[in-house]
Design an enzyme around this catalytic site. Structure first.
Site, PDB file in Angstrom:
ATOM      1  NE  ARG A 191     -41.061  -1.785  15.763  1.00 40.87           N
ATOM      2  CZ  ARG A 191     -41.294  -0.709  15.028  1.00 40.87           C
ATOM      3  NH1 ARG A 191     -40.934   0.489  15.466  1.00 40.87           N
ATOM      4  NH2 ARG A 191     -41.878  -0.813  13.854  1.00 40.87           N
ATOM      5  CB  SER A 221     -46.470   4.824  20.775  1.00 39.73           C
ATOM      6  OG  SER A 221     -47.145   6.018  20.469  1.00 39.73           O
ATOM      7  NE  ARG A 258     -50.380  -2.887  15.793  1.00 37.94           N
ATOM      8  CZ  ARG A 258     -49.741  -1.968  16.501  1.00 37.94           C
ATOM      9  NH1 ARG A 258     -48.793  -1.238  15.920  1.00 37.94           N
ATOM     10  NH2 ARG A 258     -50.040  -1.756  17.766  1.00 37.94           N
ATOM     11  NE  ARG A 281     -42.906  -0.574   9.342  1.00 34.68           N
ATOM     12  CZ  ARG A 281     -43.247   0.467  10.091  1.00 34.68           C
ATOM     13  NH1 ARG A 281     -44.452   0.532  10.600  1.00 34.68           N
ATOM     14  NH2 ARG A 281     -42.388   1.435  10.342  1.00 34.68           N
ATOM     15  CD  GLU A 316     -43.060   3.248  17.990  1.00 37.80           C
ATOM     16  OE1 GLU A 316     -43.534   2.775  19.042  1.00 37.80           O
ATOM     17  OE2 GLU A 316     -43.323   2.801  16.868  1.00 37.80           O
TER      18      GLU A 316
END
Length: 443
Positions: free
Chosen positions: A403, A365, A271, A286, A362
């Site tokens: 994560r 999701s 990403r 991230r 988070e």
């Protein structure tokens, strides 16, 4: 993609949905483009009918010896033919303009999704597990990893730039163990079929799941790839396995009895993080490149909401098995993803954040998209009457291994700077139960 018939029937509903997402109204522009296209199509149809009638009349005029009338009709046919030829080009332009507008519209939130502007308006649904009781001030994951000599951000920056990490030794093994545990858990316990998909996909695949055209800047595109037929097309690195897994059914008409289809994959993801400038630049939270276990479900429309609850429970089960404290929230309209109708985020407790006072972040999701992606992919099933209908699609993180690694490191850290191994991961670690402060391993 939204159904144009829905917008025609209730344009105010579209604008209300866009407003709830913090976007400007769009129904007038869409309907104007739709009307222009429909008017033009009617003109084309009228011209085609007139051409056909004139063509038939030519023979009658010649048979009756009326050459002047025959010539007039020949000229009329030529005029209609010229209009049709240029009109077909205009039809393609008008269709493309309408489809571009529709492709840029986000999905319609379900009625029970809370209204709100951003993450502060998300609503807590439940808590899971217990916070760790640490008798010392916990450190952040990168403090632990760098002190162990097993997380090297500096060398990664030399190789690839920011938002990359060189993981070594026991931590590299721990992240691999997490991924193996997750994919095994979903395939053995949750009924997902494991898939090893391509990591490079065409434009159409990213369009199908909603990453293109709106989010092109967040993707990594390779150079043009020459196909076997000599044509060239873009190939993109997958931002998530959602893209190839969901597109497994693109342009298919499935047998209703095969639904639901449930797929899972453990893949690298890539990403650009284009919308995250300045956020979480330190550490492993991230990254441009990371591994993730992904879940995708293809369902009958009547079953998709129940499948969302099930999928969310599958992701929660992974974190529960790891002994991590979580909270699950339903996202508000302003924080929800482009293609989602409803989304649950699972947040994990990270005790090392905020100077050791802890914070939820988070980690998963799970979203139901209705027929939004199916329309973009033309993915359908055949109902009991034999009529093709659009499937519903869902996707969820099950979960991101990077994560999860952060969460295990911070929650299972020792006062000496080591990391204990959660019990379910010990077999995947060859019996190792502790990564020591100097990067060693103990059984």
């Amino acid at each position: 993609m939204l159904d144009i018939r829905f917008i025609r029937q209730d344009p105010d509903a579209l604008d209300r949905a866009l407003k709830s997402r913090g976007a400007e109204p769009a129904s007038s522009e869409v309907l104007a483009a739709d009307e222009a296209r429909r008017e033009h199509l009617q003109k084309l149809q009228d011209a085609q009918n007139a051409r056909n009638l004139a063509s038939k009349a030519i023979g009658k005029a010649k048979a009756s010896g009326d050459e002047a009338e025959a010539q007039r009709l020949i000229d009329e046919v030529a005029t209609h033919k010229a209009f049709i030829q240029t009109g077909e080009d205009e039809e393609r332009r008008l269709t493309e303009a309408l489809e571009t507008l529709l492709a840029g519209l986000p999905n319609i939130p379900l009625d029970d999704v809370p209204l709100g502007a951003d993450e502060d308006d998300n609503v807590e649904v439940r808590l899971g597990g217990q916070k760790p009781s640490l008798a010392f001030t916990p450190k952040e994951h990168f403090e632990l990893g760098e002190a162990m000599g097993l997380m090297d951000f500096e060398t990664a920056a030399k190789l690839s730039g920011s938002r990359f990490c060189v993981m070594k030794g026991a931590l590299a093994r721990l992240e691999r163990a997490l991924g193996q545990f997750m994919i095994d858990h979903h395939t053995r316990n949750n009924g997902y079929q494991e898939v090893a998909p391509p990591l490079l996909v065409r434009d159409a695949a990213l369009f199908g799941t909603g990453q293109l055209p709106k989010f092109a800047d967040d993707q990594f595109r390779t150079t043009k790839h020459e196909e076997a037929d000599g044509t060239a097309s873009n190939l993109w690195l997958v931002p998530t396995a959602e893209v190839p897994l969901t597109n497994l059914v693109r342009e298919d008409i499935l047998d209703e009895s095969t639904l639901p289809l449930r797929f899972a994959a453990l893949t690298p993801c890539f990403r650009g993080e284009a919308g995250s400038a300045g956020r979480d630049t330190k550490g492993y939270l991230r990254q441009h490149q990371f591994y993730k276990a992904e879940m995708v479900s293809i369902t009958h429309p009547d079953e998709s909401l129940a499948e969302l609850e099930r999928m969310t429970g599958c992701a929660e089960g992974v974190l529960s098995a790891l002994g991590l404290h979580t909270r699950t929230v339903v996202l508000c309209t302003g924080d929800m993803g482009f293609g989602a109708r409803k989304t649950y985020d699972i947040e994990v407790w990270l005790p090392g954040q905020n100077g050791g006072s802890g914070r939820y972040r988070e980690i998963s999701s799970c979203s139901v998209c209705g027929d939004f992606q199916a329309r973009r992919m033309n993915a359908r099933y055949r109902d009991g009457d034999g009529k093709p209908q659009f499937v519903h699609t869902l996707n969820g993180s099950g979960v991101a291994t990077g994560r999860a690694l952060i969460a295990v490191m911070e929650n299972y850290q020792t006062a000496e700077g080591g990391v204990r191994i959660p019990e379910v991961l010990v077999p995947y670690m060859g019996g190792t139960r502790l990564i020591t402060a100097d990067g060693g391993e103990e059984n």
